[in-house]
Motif scaffolding. Sequence first.
Motif, PDB file in Angstrom:
ATOM      1  N   ASP A  91      51.279  15.816  34.242  1.00 48.38           N
ATOM      2  CA  ASP A  91      51.299  15.768  32.783  1.00 48.38           C
ATOM      3  C   ASP A  91      52.304  14.732  32.304  1.00 48.38           C
ATOM      4  OD1 ASP A  91      50.982  16.201  30.108  1.00 48.38           O
ATOM      5  OD2 ASP A  91      51.943  18.172  30.092  1.00 48.38           O
ATOM      6  N   TRP A  92      51.841  13.723  31.628  1.00 51.36           N
ATOM      7  CA  TRP A  92      52.637  12.600  31.169  1.00 51.36           C
ATOM      8  C   TRP A  92      53.640  12.990  30.089  1.00 51.36           C
ATOM      9  CZ3 TRP A  92      52.025  11.273  26.010  1.00 51.36           C
ATOM     10  CH2 TRP A  92      50.917  11.815  25.369  1.00 51.36           C
ATOM     11  N   ARG A  93      53.459  14.166  29.454  1.00 48.57           N
ATOM     12  CA  ARG A  93      54.359  14.577  28.370  1.00 48.57           C
ATOM     13  C   ARG A  93      55.644  15.220  28.876  1.00 48.57           C
ATOM     14  NH1 ARG A  93      48.983  16.776  25.984  1.00 48.57           N
ATOM     15  NH2 ARG A  93      49.207  17.764  28.001  1.00 48.57           N
ATOM     16  N   GLY A  94      55.726  15.449  30.190  1.00 50.85           N
ATOM     17  CA  GLY A  94      56.952  15.995  30.734  1.00 50.85           C
ATOM     18  C   GLY A  94      57.001  17.507  30.812  1.00 50.85           C
ATOM     19  N   ILE A 105      52.298   1.537  39.004  1.00 50.24           N
ATOM     20  CA  ILE A 105      52.447   2.966  38.771  1.00 50.24           C
ATOM     21  C   ILE A 105      53.151   3.078  37.430  1.00 50.24           C
ATOM     22  CG2 ILE A 105      53.529   5.126  39.528  1.00 50.24           C
ATOM     23  CD1 ILE A 105      53.239   4.115  42.408  1.00 50.24           C
ATOM     24  N   CYS A 106      52.637   3.911  36.552  1.00 55.60           N
ATOM     25  CA  CYS A 106      53.172   4.064  35.205  1.00 55.60           C
ATOM     26  C   CYS A 106      54.680   4.289  35.250  1.00 55.60           C
ATOM     27  CB  CYS A 106      52.472   5.226  34.510  1.00 55.60           C
ATOM     28  SG  CYS A 106      52.968   5.429  32.785  1.00 55.60           S
ATOM     29  N   ASP A 107      55.411   3.585  34.381  1.00 55.77           N
ATOM     30  CA  ASP A 107      56.866   3.706  34.306  1.00 55.77           C
ATOM     31  C   ASP A 107      57.333   5.034  33.714  1.00 55.77           C
ATOM     32  OD1 ASP A 107      57.521   1.355  35.555  1.00 55.77           O
ATOM     33  OD2 ASP A 107      58.237   0.327  33.753  1.00 55.77           O
ATOM     34  N   ASN A 108      56.421   5.813  33.176  1.00 54.29           N
ATOM     35  CA  ASN A 108      56.781   7.153  32.707  1.00 54.29           C
ATOM     36  C   ASN A 108      56.952   8.020  33.958  1.00 54.29           C
ATOM     37  OD1 ASN A 108      56.875   9.797  31.789  1.00 54.29           O
ATOM     38  ND2 ASN A 108      55.080   9.598  30.464  1.00 54.29           N
ATOM     39  N   PRO A 109      58.176   8.480  34.247  1.00 55.77           N
ATOM     40  CA  PRO A 109      58.398   9.230  35.485  1.00 55.77           C
ATOM     41  C   PRO A 109      57.644  10.558  35.551  1.00 55.77           C
ATOM     42  CG  PRO A 109      60.349   9.295  34.093  1.00 55.77           C
ATOM     43  CD  PRO A 109      59.386   8.347  33.452  1.00 55.77           C
ATOM     44  N   ASP A 110      57.152  11.024  34.412  1.00 54.60           N
ATOM     45  CA  ASP A 110      56.382  12.266  34.403  1.00 54.60           C
ATOM     46  C   ASP A 110      54.899  12.023  34.672  1.00 54.60           C
ATOM     47  OD1 ASP A 110      58.560  13.982  33.748  1.00 54.60           O
ATOM     48  OD2 ASP A 110      58.447  13.237  31.681  1.00 54.60           O
ATOM     49  N   CYS A 111      54.458  10.806  34.516  1.00 54.06           N
ATOM     50  CA  CYS A 111      53.031  10.489  34.611  1.00 54.06           C
ATOM     51  C   CYS A 111      52.596  10.125  36.031  1.00 54.06           C
ATOM     52  CB  CYS A 111      52.703   9.347  33.654  1.00 54.06           C
ATOM     53  SG  CYS A 111      50.991   8.805  33.699  1.00 54.06           S
ATOM     54  N   LEU A 112      53.132   9.028  36.554  1.00 49.88           N
ATOM     55  CA  LEU A 112      52.827   8.524  37.898  1.00 49.88           C
ATOM     56  C   LEU A 112      51.381   8.066  38.071  1.00 49.88           C
ATOM     57  CD1 LEU A 112      54.812  11.157  39.981  1.00 49.88           C
ATOM     58  CD2 LEU A 112      55.583   8.920  39.150  1.00 49.88           C
ATOM     59  N   TRP A 113      50.680   7.800  36.975  1.00 48.71           N
ATOM     60  CA  TRP A 113      49.304   7.319  37.011  1.00 48.71           C
ATOM     61  C   TRP A 113      49.276   5.932  37.630  1.00 48.71           C
ATOM     62  CZ3 TRP A 113      45.326  10.375  35.452  1.00 48.71           C
ATOM     63  CH2 TRP A 113      44.067   9.796  35.277  1.00 48.71           C
ATOM     64  N   VAL A 114      48.310   5.662  38.483  1.00 50.03           N
ATOM     65  CA  VAL A 114      48.156   4.348  39.093  1.00 50.03           C
ATOM     66  C   VAL A 114      47.124   3.573  38.278  1.00 50.03           C
ATOM     67  CG1 VAL A 114      47.517   3.093  41.193  1.00 50.03           C
ATOM     68  CG2 VAL A 114      48.715   5.290  41.368  1.00 50.03           C
ATOM     69  N   MET A 161      50.078   6.332  24.601  1.00 49.53           N
ATOM     70  CA  MET A 161      50.540   7.648  25.036  1.00 49.53           C
ATOM     71  C   MET A 161      51.872   7.513  25.759  1.00 49.53           C
ATOM     72  SD  MET A 161      46.925   9.595  25.946  1.00 49.53           S
ATOM     73  CE  MET A 161      47.000   9.195  27.624  1.00 49.53           C
ATOM     74  N   CYS A 162      51.859   7.085  26.991  1.00 54.47           N
ATOM     75  CA  CYS A 162      53.096   6.982  27.772  1.00 54.47           C
ATOM     76  C   CYS A 162      54.062   5.959  27.171  1.00 54.47           C
ATOM     77  CB  CYS A 162      52.790   6.636  29.225  1.00 54.47           C
ATOM     78  SG  CYS A 162      52.122   8.027  30.152  1.00 54.47           S
ATOM     79  N   GLY A 163      53.555   4.834  26.724  1.00 53.63           N
ATOM     80  CA  GLY A 163      54.422   3.812  26.149  1.00 53.63           C
ATOM     81  C   GLY A 163      55.162   4.322  24.924  1.00 53.63           C
ATOM     82  N   VAL A 200      60.040   6.669  22.170  1.00 49.69           N
ATOM     83  CA  VAL A 200      60.671   7.764  21.424  1.00 49.69           C
ATOM     84  C   VAL A 200      61.833   8.343  22.222  1.00 49.69           C
ATOM     85  CG1 VAL A 200      60.300  10.114  20.553  1.00 49.69           C
ATOM     86  CG2 VAL A 200      58.634   8.322  20.051  1.00 49.69           C
ATOM     87  N   ARG A 201      61.649   8.539  23.506  1.00 54.14           N
ATOM     88  CA  ARG A 201      62.733   9.075  24.338  1.00 54.14           C
ATOM     89  C   ARG A 201      63.946   8.140  24.342  1.00 54.14           C
ATOM     90  NH1 ARG A 201      59.510  11.397  29.664  1.00 54.14           N
ATOM     91  NH2 ARG A 201      58.574  13.199  28.619  1.00 54.14           N
ATOM     92  N   ARG A 202      63.699   6.827  24.461  1.00 54.22           N
ATOM     93  CA  ARG A 202      64.808   5.875  24.445  1.00 54.22           C
ATOM     94  C   ARG A 202      65.522   5.888  23.094  1.00 54.22           C
ATOM     95  NH1 ARG A 202      61.065   2.642  27.228  1.00 54.22           N
ATOM     96  NH2 ARG A 202      60.633   1.464  25.342  1.00 54.22           N
ATOM     97  N   PHE A 203      64.745   5.936  22.023  1.00 54.34           N
ATOM     98  CA  PHE A 203      65.312   5.965  20.678  1.00 54.34           C
ATOM     99  C   PHE A 203      66.180   7.210  20.491  1.00 54.34           C
ATOM    100  CE2 PHE A 203      64.979   7.394  16.243  1.00 54.34           C
ATOM    101  CZ  PHE A 203      65.561   6.311  15.606  1.00 54.34           C
ATOM    102  N   ARG A 204      65.673   8.361  20.886  1.00 49.67           N
ATOM    103  CA  ARG A 204      66.434   9.608  20.734  1.00 49.67           C
ATOM    104  C   ARG A 204      67.683   9.612  21.606  1.00 49.67           C
ATOM    105  NH1 ARG A 204      61.375  13.858  20.475  1.00 49.67           N
ATOM    106  NH2 ARG A 204      60.786  13.341  18.335  1.00 49.67           N
ATOM    107  N   ALA A 205      67.585   9.034  22.788  1.00 46.34           N
ATOM    108  CA  ALA A 205      68.759   8.984  23.669  1.00 46.34           C
ATOM    109  C   ALA A 205      69.860   8.118  23.057  1.00 46.34           C
ATOM    110  CB  ALA A 205      68.364   8.445  25.043  1.00 46.34           C
ATOM    111  N   LYS A 206      69.506   7.038  22.356  1.00 45.70           N
ATOM    112  CA  LYS A 206      70.492   6.181  21.709  1.00 45.70           C
ATOM    113  C   LYS A 206      71.143   6.870  20.522  1.00 45.70           C
ATOM    114  CE  LYS A 206      68.384   1.777  22.915  1.00 45.70           C
ATOM    115  NZ  LYS A 206      67.666   0.607  22.399  1.00 45.70           N
ATOM    116  N   ARG A 207      70.391   7.667  19.801  1.00 49.65           N
ATOM    117  CA  ARG A 207      70.895   8.334  18.596  1.00 49.65           C
ATOM    118  C   ARG A 207      71.667   9.598  18.896  1.00 49.65           C
ATOM    119  NH1 ARG A 207      67.855   7.875  13.242  1.00 49.65           N
ATOM    120  NH2 ARG A 207      69.301   9.567  13.034  1.00 49.65           N
ATOM    121  N   LYS A 208      71.486  10.139  20.076  1.00 49.89           N
ATOM    122  CA  LYS A 208      72.114  11.406  20.447  1.00 49.89           C
ATOM    123  C   LYS A 208      73.617  11.187  20.576  1.00 49.89           C
ATOM    124  CE  LYS A 208      71.490  15.096  23.781  1.00 49.89           C
ATOM    125  NZ  LYS A 208      70.763  15.492  24.995  1.00 49.89           N
TER     126      LYS A 208
END
Length: 192
Positions: free
Chosen positions: A13-16, A147-156, A173-175, A180-188
């Motif tokens: 699941d790509w959403r984690g 391989i998708c850079d989303n570590p939760d996805c791993l789609w080839v 989707m993954c992009g 969003v994850r990078r943005f939230r990590a910067k604002r946290k």
Amino acid sequence: MLWLDFLNTDYHDWRGTGKDEDRLERADMVNRLLGTWKLSAPVPPSAQELEELRELRSWLRLLTERLIRGEALTPGELDKLNGYMAASPVVFRLQLEAPDGGSGNESRGRYRLEEERPGQGWAEVKGAVAASFARMLARNEPGRIRICDNPDCLWVFYDETRSRTKRFCDDTMCGNLMKVRRFRAKRKPDAP
């Protein structure tokens, strides 16, 4: 590419959420895979056939990861791939298409080469998957496999972009999720 569809039956699941699924265990997904690629085999596969399909999938995944790192296949790996293909005979049929896209005997039509697999069963499916992988190696650029850079996805996937810089299997989707994850990590704020 059949081999990509086959490889990606190992779903993450790509959403984690942490949900993983072996889609070779789902009759609807196996029927969709077979139907999409015009293959025929009894569904569901037997326990032994399922194990052999998983072994092929794991092996192709290892080869794919090595190709991504820029490594070449060994002679033993080529022999094994050729063995899978030899177990599944292919008949080629040349067809003449009419200029309007239909089929016919017009002299100004285009020729189309079709593959037919006279056998049915999982040996033929494994051979078709191996042939699809081999065809990609021979006709395309293995350096475009990703391989998708989303570590939760791993789609080839196969990067068909001109710049050869595609990082995610699906940018919407993954992009977007990773942006969003990078943005939230910067604002946290940093915790004390």
